[in-house]
Design an enzyme around this catalytic site. Structure first.
Site, PDB file in Angstrom:
ATOM      1  N   ASP A   1     -17.508 103.002  51.507  1.00 38.11           N
ATOM      2  CA  ASP A   1     -16.171 103.587  51.372  1.00 38.11           C
ATOM      3  C   ASP A   1     -15.747 103.566  49.904  1.00 38.11           C
ATOM      4  O   ASP A   1     -16.414 102.980  49.047  1.00 38.11           O
ATOM      5  CB  ASP A   1     -15.142 102.907  52.277  1.00 38.11           C
ATOM      6  CG  ASP A   1     -14.873 101.464  51.910  1.00 38.11           C
ATOM      7  OD1 ASP A   1     -15.309 101.022  50.821  1.00 38.11           O
ATOM      8  OD2 ASP A   1     -14.223 100.762  52.694  1.00 38.11           O
TER       9      ASP A   1
ATOM     10  N   ASP B   1      -7.568 113.457  49.042  1.00 34.68           N
ATOM     11  CA  ASP B   1      -8.475 114.363  49.765  1.00 34.68           C
ATOM     12  C   ASP B   1      -9.552 114.915  48.828  1.00 34.68           C
ATOM     13  O   ASP B   1     -10.716 115.056  49.213  1.00 34.68           O
ATOM     14  CB  ASP B   1      -7.689 115.519  50.375  1.00 34.68           C
ATOM     15  CG  ASP B   1      -6.853 115.104  51.574  1.00 34.68           C
ATOM     16  OD1 ASP B   1      -7.048 113.969  52.062  1.00 34.68           O
ATOM     17  OD2 ASP B   1      -6.012 115.904  52.022  1.00 34.68           O
TER      18      ASP B   1
ATOM     19  N   GLU C   1     -11.640 106.680  54.654  1.00 34.03           N
ATOM     20  CA  GLU C   1     -12.486 106.827  53.463  1.00 34.03           C
ATOM     21  C   GLU C   1     -13.876 106.269  53.734  1.00 34.03           C
ATOM     22  O   GLU C   1     -14.644 106.013  52.816  1.00 34.03           O
ATOM     23  CB  GLU C   1     -11.854 106.116  52.263  1.00 34.03           C
ATOM     24  CG  GLU C   1     -11.862 104.608  52.324  1.00 34.03           C
ATOM     25  CD  GLU C   1     -10.641 104.008  53.024  1.00 34.03           C
ATOM     26  OE1 GLU C   1     -10.304 102.865  52.713  1.00 34.03           O
ATOM     27  OE2 GLU C   1     -10.039 104.695  53.875  1.00 34.03           O
TER      28      GLU C   1
END
Length: 315
Positions: free
Chosen positions: A192, A209, A235
């Site tokens: 992540d 994003d 994420e």
């Protein structure tokens, strides 16, 4: 037959280029039926013994006897019931009046007498059936394409374009099973973005994003064709590496980590860099996907605890 009905019948596709006066007498046993909206003319559960020539109004064709699955509309000048007359089976669809309608019900034996009497009627009937089949084939292709599109949308993450958790739950076990049968190594990698909440809080979710899309793009371009990449959380991403041992997986993870750290993300006037932490777990024969994920997650937790922007392998 009333004059108006005679004119409307003559205009039906069945009698195109036919000298109607030469066959009109054969329709004396045919009857006009009045339909109100919702009346069912043909039903899959009931046999059909008529060809219905639509004189006025509109009929709707519904597949699988469910009125919600509209397949086609039929209007004056067209007919219905021809397929079930030819193959002798029940209708394959439900035909319902959409508006007040009038149809001429031609008995099946009359239809065959018309075919015997007139080559033009026979050709027209064949053309009607062929047109119906062509339309049905087009509808099937369209339905297949739509279904494929829906399935794609259901298994692909809309933001990043990589597969999602739903796809993972089906694809990962199949690949792991294949590797187990072939006695091949495989490795799971979870990763992540470090401090992703800070990115969102500082520059907003649109910039966040953009970071996710940038990360996904780097992985898509630099993983091998047979590696399976999914976004399974906010994420969080997972990568299943078939036929891959732990050391090779570590090398792949380090390469990705360095590429991500070196990449600049540009979005909405902001330029910044991100880093990732990666946890790796080998898939040992007999281990469930949940167990391997738990081990990889534990390794990811260690990477975070040990300073982030690093790769850790499950103990």
């Amino acid at each position: 037959m009333q004059d108006r009905d005679r004119v409307l019948t003559e205009q039906n596709l069945l009698f195109r280029n036919v000298d109607f006066s030469s066959v009109e007498y054969m329709l004396e046993r045919s009857a006009v039926r009045e339909l109100v909206p919702g009346d069912k003319l043909l039903q899959p559960e009931l046999p059909n013994e008529h060809l219905y020539l639509i004189l006025e109004g509109e009929l709707r064709v519904h597949l699988v006897a469910h009125q919600t699955l509209e397949h086609a509309s039929l209007v004056a000048g067209e007919c219905t019931g021809e397929i079930s007359l030819v193959d002798g089976k029940n209708p394959s669809a439900l035909v319902v009046a959409a508006t007040p309608a009038r149809v001429l019900a031609v008995p099946h034996d009359t239809v065959w007498s018309l075919v015997d009497q007139s080559h033009d009627v026979a050709r027209n009937l064949l053309a009607i059936i062929a047109g119906r089949m062509r339309h049905d084939n087009s509808a099937l292709i369209s339905s297949h394409n739509q279904r494929a599109q829906y399935e794609h949308q259901a298994t692909v993450d809309a933001l990043t374009g990589v597969h999602n958790r739903r796809w993972m739950n089906d694809a990962f076990p199949r690949v792991l099973h294949r590797c187990a049968l072939n006695k091949q190594y495989s490795t799971l990698m979870v990763l992540d973005i470090d401090h992703f909440k800070h990115v969102n809080d500082t520059w907003g979710h649109l910039v966040g994003d953009a970071a996710l899309k940038a990360l996904a793009n780097i992985m898509q371009l630099n993983l091998r064709p047979h590696d399976l990449l999914v976004r399974y959380g906010g994420e969080e991403f997972a990568i299943l590496l078939p036929e891959t041992g732990v050391e090779e997986a570590r090398s792949i993870a380090e390469r990705l980590r360095k590429m991500v750290a070196a990449n600049e993300v540009v979005s909405h006037g902001v330029t910044f860099k991100i880093t990732i932490s990666v946890g790796i777990a080998p898939v040992i024969g007999g281990s469930s996907l949940e167990e391997v994920f738990a081990q990889a997650d534990e390794a990811l937790y260690c990477a975070k605890e040990n300073g982030r922007n690093r790769v850790e392998v499950a103990a």
